[in-house]
Design a protein around this motif. Structure first.
Motif, PDB file in Angstrom:
ATOM      1  N   UNK A  92      43.152 -12.917  62.787  1.00  0.00           N
ATOM      2  CA  UNK A  92      41.789 -12.784  62.315  1.00  0.00           C
ATOM      3  C   UNK A  92      41.157 -11.470  62.713  1.00  0.00           C
ATOM      4  N   UNK A  93      39.950 -11.254  62.197  1.00  0.00           N
ATOM      5  CA  UNK A  93      39.181 -10.036  62.462  1.00  0.00           C
ATOM      6  C   UNK A  93      37.725 -10.432  62.698  1.00  0.00           C
ATOM      7  N   UNK A  94      37.127  -9.823  63.715  1.00  0.00           N
ATOM      8  CA  UNK A  94      35.681  -9.906  63.920  1.00  0.00           C
ATOM      9  C   UNK A  94      35.067  -8.637  63.343  1.00  0.00           C
ATOM     10  N   UNK A  95      34.100  -8.793  62.449  1.00  0.00           N
ATOM     11  CA  UNK A  95      33.489  -7.644  61.802  1.00  0.00           C
ATOM     12  C   UNK A  95      32.213  -7.233  62.529  1.00  0.00           C
ATOM     13  N   UNK A  96      32.194  -6.003  63.009  1.00  0.00           N
ATOM     14  CA  UNK A  96      30.947  -5.426  63.506  1.00  0.00           C
ATOM     15  C   UNK A  96      30.007  -5.261  62.311  1.00  0.00           C
ATOM     16  N   UNK A 141      26.216   1.097  59.368  1.00  0.00           N
ATOM     17  CA  UNK A 141      27.198   2.171  59.271  1.00  0.00           C
ATOM     18  C   UNK A 141      28.613   1.659  58.994  1.00  0.00           C
ATOM     19  N   UNK A 142      28.770   0.341  58.923  1.00  0.00           N
ATOM     20  CA  UNK A 142      30.077  -0.261  58.661  1.00  0.00           C
ATOM     21  C   UNK A 142      30.200  -0.704  57.207  1.00  0.00           C
ATOM     22  N   UNK A 143      31.431  -0.893  56.715  1.00  0.00           N
ATOM     23  CA  UNK A 143      31.613  -1.297  55.314  1.00  0.00           C
ATOM     24  C   UNK A 143      31.009  -2.656  54.984  1.00  0.00           C
ATOM     25  N   UNK A 144      30.967  -3.572  55.957  1.00  0.00           N
ATOM     26  CA  UNK A 144      30.398  -4.907  55.733  1.00  0.00           C
ATOM     27  C   UNK A 144      29.123  -5.024  56.557  1.00  0.00           C
ATOM     28  N   UNK A 185      30.866 -12.519  62.675  1.00  0.00           N
ATOM     29  CA  UNK A 185      30.105 -11.295  62.460  1.00  0.00           C
ATOM     30  C   UNK A 185      29.405 -10.932  63.763  1.00  0.00           C
ATOM     31  N   UNK A 186      29.625  -9.722  64.227  1.00  0.00           N
ATOM     32  CA  UNK A 186      29.016  -9.251  65.459  1.00  0.00           C
ATOM     33  C   UNK A 186      27.720  -8.532  65.121  1.00  0.00           C
ATOM     34  N   UNK A 187      26.618  -9.257  65.245  1.00  0.00           N
ATOM     35  CA  UNK A 187      25.317  -8.696  64.957  1.00  0.00           C
ATOM     36  C   UNK A 187      24.652  -8.161  66.212  1.00  0.00           C
ATOM     37  N   UNK A 188      23.425  -7.677  66.048  1.00  0.00           N
ATOM     38  CA  UNK A 188      22.742  -6.985  67.137  1.00  0.00           C
ATOM     39  C   UNK A 188      21.345  -7.524  67.423  1.00  0.00           C
ATOM     40  N   UNK A 189      21.034  -8.720  66.952  1.00  0.00           N
ATOM     41  CA  UNK A 189      19.752  -9.332  67.291  1.00  0.00           C
ATOM     42  C   UNK A 189      19.677  -9.533  68.804  1.00  0.00           C
ATOM     43  N   UNK A 190      18.508  -9.227  69.375  1.00  0.00           N
ATOM     44  CA  UNK A 190      18.279  -9.365  70.819  1.00  0.00           C
ATOM     45  C   UNK A 190      17.292 -10.507  71.022  1.00  0.00           C
ATOM     46  N   UNK A 210      41.005  -9.040  66.393  1.00  0.00           N
ATOM     47  CA  UNK A 210      40.427  -7.840  66.982  1.00  0.00           C
ATOM     48  C   UNK A 210      39.121  -7.528  66.273  1.00  0.00           C
ATOM     49  N   UNK A 211      38.262  -6.782  66.972  1.00  0.00           N
ATOM     50  CA  UNK A 211      36.955  -6.404  66.437  1.00  0.00           C
ATOM     51  C   UNK A 211      37.026  -5.036  65.784  1.00  0.00           C
TER      52      UNK A 211
END
Length: 266
Positions: A29-33, A37-40, A66-71, A5-6
């Motif tokens: 497993x875990x997907x990390x946002x 504002x998140x711990x990681x 890792x769920x990043x935000x690059x566009x 889960x994310x």
């Protein structure tokens, strides 16, 4: 298939509590946002990165990605986008994550050809660094490139094994694609699959898995039929919908629902 889960579903939750949820409710497993504002996030120093690795290892939980935000298709200079991806790849390498997520993010004013070429150029440049780091960059089916057919226009131009696809089943459905069509397009590139559920195309407030309209059974069936054995990651968008039910009370039933779909499709 393995289940994750994310942390988009548990915004700001300390990592030990995230890992406790995973172990308690039977997720692998875990997907990390990955956001400030998140711990990681990418600002962690070397000691804290080592701590994160140790916490995952002690819990027996895998860090999926890792769920990043690059566009990558957005207008503007290439270098800031490429540097953002490299910074994310560094963090993934240090934490032992196999994947990083990026968005397409083209603007409406761009032509399709320009957006595709921009995304492919940046991903192709970042791919060699990803290979050095032992991490795959995954372009999510999202926003300007929400279907598998959209995504492969970019991925086909890149043609690098360290650049692949992240199949978000909501966006391909919203784009009018059937699961069989999405899988056929994305399968040569597929890193993992994000599952979720919503009430309708007009109301994307997150729901418990199986309580909405998304074709989760069909998605799992097509994956099983083709022998795909990767990850299903529940992305519950609690961060964007404050009135949605807390994820921690839904995780057990969500795992059971996915397990049932997997058994039925076997």
């Amino acid at each position: 298939m393995k289940l994750a889960f994310s942390t988009l579903g548990v915004p700001g939750l300390p990592l030990p509590d995230v890992l406790r949820l995973a172990t308690t409710h039977g997720y692998h497993g875990v997907e990390l946002r990955t956001h400030p504002e998140e711990p990681v996030h990418t600002g962690l120093d070397a000691d804290r990165r080592a701590d994160v690795v140790g916490e995952f290892k002690a819990a027996g939980i895998e860090l999926l990605g890792l769920a990043g935000y690059a566009r990558v298709a957005a207008p503007g200079d290439d270098e800031p986008v490429i540097e953002e991806i490299r910074t994310l790849l560094d963090l993934a390498h240090d934490l032992g994550a196999g994947f990083v997520r990026v968005f397409p993010g083209a603007d409406p004013g761009q032509s399709r050809e320009e957006a595709d070429a921009t995304a492919a150029r940046r991903l192709g440049t970042a791919a060699e660094y990803a290979a050095d780091m032992g991490v795959r960059i995954l372009l999510e089916t999202h926003d300007s490139h929400r279907t598998g057919a959209d995504a492969i226009r970019v991925l086909g131009l890149v043609g690098h094994r360290h650049v692949g696809s992240l199949w978000d089943v909501m966006h391909t459905w919203l784009g009018g694609e059937q699961p069989s069509e999405s899988y056929a397009a994305l399968s040569p590139y597929l890193g993992y699959v994000q599952v979720k559920d919503i009430a309708s195309a007009d109301d994307t407030t997150p729901l418990p898995l199986g309580a909405g309209v998304l074709p989760l059974a069909e998605c799992v069936e097509v994956l099983s039929r083709h022998g795909w054995d990767g990850w299903l990651c529940w992305e519950y968008e609690k961060r964007w919908y404050e009135n949605a039910a807390p994820l921690d009370g839904l995780l057990a039933a969500g795992r059971d629902h996915l397990a049932r779909l997997l058994n039925e499709s076997a």
